[in-house]
Design a protein around this motif. Structure first.
Motif, PDB file in Angstrom:
ATOM      1  N   PHE A   9      -0.992  -5.236   8.003  1.00 55.64           N
ATOM      2  CA  PHE A   9      -0.028  -4.275   7.451  1.00 55.64           C
ATOM      3  C   PHE A   9      -0.747  -3.447   6.246  1.00 55.64           C
ATOM      4  CE2 PHE A   9       3.585  -6.217   9.476  1.00 55.64           C
ATOM      5  CZ  PHE A   9       4.411  -5.262   9.945  1.00 55.64           C
ATOM      6  N   ASP A  10      -1.535  -4.038   5.507  1.00 52.24           N
ATOM      7  CA  ASP A  10      -2.149  -3.288   4.361  1.00 52.24           C
ATOM      8  C   ASP A  10      -3.191  -2.549   4.986  1.00 52.24           C
ATOM      9  OD1 ASP A  10      -0.683  -4.677   2.599  1.00 52.24           O
ATOM     10  OD2 ASP A  10      -2.000  -6.221   2.087  1.00 52.24           O
ATOM     11  N   GLN A  11      -3.858  -2.756   6.331  1.00 48.55           N
ATOM     12  CA  GLN A  11      -4.608  -1.896   6.801  1.00 48.55           C
ATOM     13  C   GLN A  11      -4.181  -0.705   7.543  1.00 48.55           C
ATOM     14  OE1 GLN A  11      -6.976  -4.067   9.647  1.00 48.55           O
ATOM     15  NE2 GLN A  11      -7.207  -5.856   8.191  1.00 48.55           N
ATOM     16  N   TYR A  12      -2.829  -0.494   7.414  1.00 51.63           N
ATOM     17  CA  TYR A  12      -2.249   0.783   8.303  1.00 51.63           C
ATOM     18  C   TYR A  12      -2.308   1.950   7.154  1.00 51.63           C
ATOM     19  CZ  TYR A  12      -0.440  -2.184  11.772  1.00 51.63           C
ATOM     20  OH  TYR A  12      -0.276  -3.074  12.847  1.00 51.63           O
ATOM     21  N   PRO A  13      -2.393   3.196   7.728  1.00 50.01           N
ATOM     22  CA  PRO A  13      -2.348   4.297   6.735  1.00 50.01           C
ATOM     23  C   PRO A  13      -0.962   4.350   6.033  1.00 50.01           C
ATOM     24  CG  PRO A  13      -2.822   4.734   9.270  1.00 50.01           C
ATOM     25  CD  PRO A  13      -2.513   3.648   9.392  1.00 50.01           C
ATOM     26  N   ILE A  14      -1.154   5.021   5.212  1.00 50.25           N
ATOM     27  CA  ILE A  14      -0.070   5.225   3.895  1.00 50.25           C
ATOM     28  C   ILE A  14       1.336   5.761   4.473  1.00 50.25           C
ATOM     29  CG2 ILE A  14      -0.680   7.369   2.927  1.00 50.25           C
ATOM     30  CD1 ILE A  14      -0.116   5.413   0.197  1.00 50.25           C
ATOM     31  N   HIS A  15       1.221   6.576   5.474  1.00 49.13           N
ATOM     32  CA  HIS A  15       2.310   6.985   6.169  1.00 49.13           C
ATOM     33  C   HIS A  15       2.699   6.299   7.283  1.00 49.13           C
ATOM     34  CE1 HIS A  15      -0.482   8.595   9.175  1.00 49.13           C
ATOM     35  NE2 HIS A  15       0.273   8.990   9.847  1.00 49.13           N
ATOM     36  N   ILE A  16       2.165   5.266   7.694  1.00 51.49           N
ATOM     37  CA  ILE A  16       2.490   4.580   8.753  1.00 51.49           C
ATOM     38  C   ILE A  16       2.978   3.178   8.365  1.00 51.49           C
ATOM     39  CG2 ILE A  16       1.791   2.949  10.974  1.00 51.49           C
ATOM     40  CD1 ILE A  16       2.174   6.218  11.374  1.00 51.49           C
ATOM     41  N   LYS A  17       2.458   2.551   7.287  1.00 51.91           N
ATOM     42  CA  LYS A  17       2.658   1.340   6.716  1.00 51.91           C
ATOM     43  C   LYS A  17       4.111   1.109   6.616  1.00 51.91           C
ATOM     44  CE  LYS A  17       1.772  -2.207   3.400  1.00 51.91           C
ATOM     45  NZ  LYS A  17       1.301  -2.506   2.142  1.00 51.91           N
ATOM     46  N   PRO A  18       5.071   1.991   6.038  1.00 50.64           N
ATOM     47  CA  PRO A  18       6.322   1.912   5.761  1.00 50.64           C
ATOM     48  C   PRO A  18       7.348   1.765   6.962  1.00 50.64           C
ATOM     49  CG  PRO A  18       5.522   3.684   4.628  1.00 50.64           C
ATOM     50  CD  PRO A  18       4.542   3.166   5.373  1.00 50.64           C
ATOM     51  N   LEU A  19       6.776   2.774   8.045  1.00 51.84           N
ATOM     52  CA  LEU A  19       7.465   2.578   8.998  1.00 51.84           C
ATOM     53  C   LEU A  19       7.293   1.366  10.061  1.00 51.84           C
ATOM     54  CD1 LEU A  19       6.164   6.291  10.286  1.00 51.84           C
ATOM     55  CD2 LEU A  19       8.327   5.805   9.072  1.00 51.84           C
ATOM     56  N   LEU A  20       6.202   0.878  10.104  1.00 54.43           N
ATOM     57  CA  LEU A  20       5.926  -0.668  10.677  1.00 54.43           C
ATOM     58  C   LEU A  20       6.859  -1.819   9.790  1.00 54.43           C
ATOM     59  CD1 LEU A  20       2.376  -0.231  11.847  1.00 54.43           C
ATOM     60  CD2 LEU A  20       4.575  -0.378  13.439  1.00 54.43           C
ATOM     61  N   GLU A  21       6.803  -1.692   8.628  1.00 49.47           N
ATOM     62  CA  GLU A  21       7.461  -2.704   7.794  1.00 49.47           C
ATOM     63  C   GLU A  21       8.831  -2.320   8.118  1.00 49.47           C
ATOM     64  OE1 GLU A  21       4.442  -3.020   3.808  1.00 49.47           O
ATOM     65  OE2 GLU A  21       6.199  -1.542   3.749  1.00 49.47           O
ATOM     66  N   ASN A  22       9.584  -1.145   8.309  1.00 51.11           N
ATOM     67  CA  ASN A  22      10.843  -1.263   8.708  1.00 51.11           C
ATOM     68  C   ASN A  22      11.250  -1.759   9.880  1.00 51.11           C
ATOM     69  OD1 ASN A  22      11.413   0.132   6.298  1.00 51.11           O
ATOM     70  ND2 ASN A  22      11.249   2.374   7.186  1.00 51.11           N
ATOM     71  N   ASP A  61       2.497  -2.075  16.650  1.00 51.05           N
ATOM     72  CA  ASP A  61       1.395  -1.403  15.966  1.00 51.05           C
ATOM     73  C   ASP A  61       1.240   0.133  15.925  1.00 51.05           C
ATOM     74  OD1 ASP A  61      -1.247  -1.911  15.066  1.00 51.05           O
ATOM     75  OD2 ASP A  61      -2.383  -2.279  17.020  1.00 51.05           O
ATOM     76  N   TRP A  62      -0.165   0.406  15.372  1.00 50.15           N
ATOM     77  CA  TRP A  62      -0.403   1.886  15.287  1.00 50.15           C
ATOM     78  C   TRP A  62      -1.877   2.019  15.835  1.00 50.15           C
ATOM     79  CZ3 TRP A  62      -4.890   3.602  12.153  1.00 50.15           C
ATOM     80  CH2 TRP A  62      -4.786   4.980  12.404  1.00 50.15           C
TER      81      TRP A  62
END
Length: 134
Positions: A9-22, A61-62
């Motif tokens: 999760f920490d490797q995801y881009p800043i605009h994607i990480k919260p979406l995947l966390e949701n 994933d992204w």
């Protein structure tokens, strides 16, 4: 959250990480609301993966090649995506028989995703029913 999953999760881009966390929170929330027991959270194929007893694995994933999209993957050997396509072809975009494609710029159809996640988590008990009993 397991260390390796958190690291992913920490490797995801800043605009994607919260979406995947949701999405992660939604998956855990659905499992809890259905009283399906513990959710096994791990990495499969390098992607955050979620499984409950009696269910089919859900991965999220992204991909760098599609920077504005993120995905919910389902086992391609199930009837899940075919069923989702039958029920929600107007509302969702799909990748073959393995994924729901979400766009980072659009709001997600929460009630529809909740239903898809629920069907995946109950898959072994509904796989014999037309449209998985939906």
């Amino acid at each position: 959250m397991k260390m390796e999953v958190q690291s992913k999760f920490d490797q995801y881009p800043i605009h994607i990480k919260p979406l995947l966390e949701n999405l992660r929170e939604l998956i855990l929330e659905v499992a809890e609301s259905l009283s399906l027991g513990d959710v096994e959270e791990t990495l499969k194929w390098g992607e955050p993966s979620y499984l409950v007893k009696g269910g089919s694995t859900i991965r999220i994933d992204w991909k760098e090649k599609s920077p504005e999209q993120y995905f919910i993957f389902f086992n391609c050997n199930t009837k899940l995506i075919d069923t989702f396509r039958e029920l929600y072809s107007e509302e969702l975009e799909f990748q073959g028989n393995r994924a729901i494609i979400l766009n980072a710029r659009n709001s997600i159809p929460l009630h529809i995703l909740r239903h898809c996640i629920e069907l995946a988590m109950k898959y072994k008990s509904v796989k014999h029913k037309p449209l998985l009993g939906a």
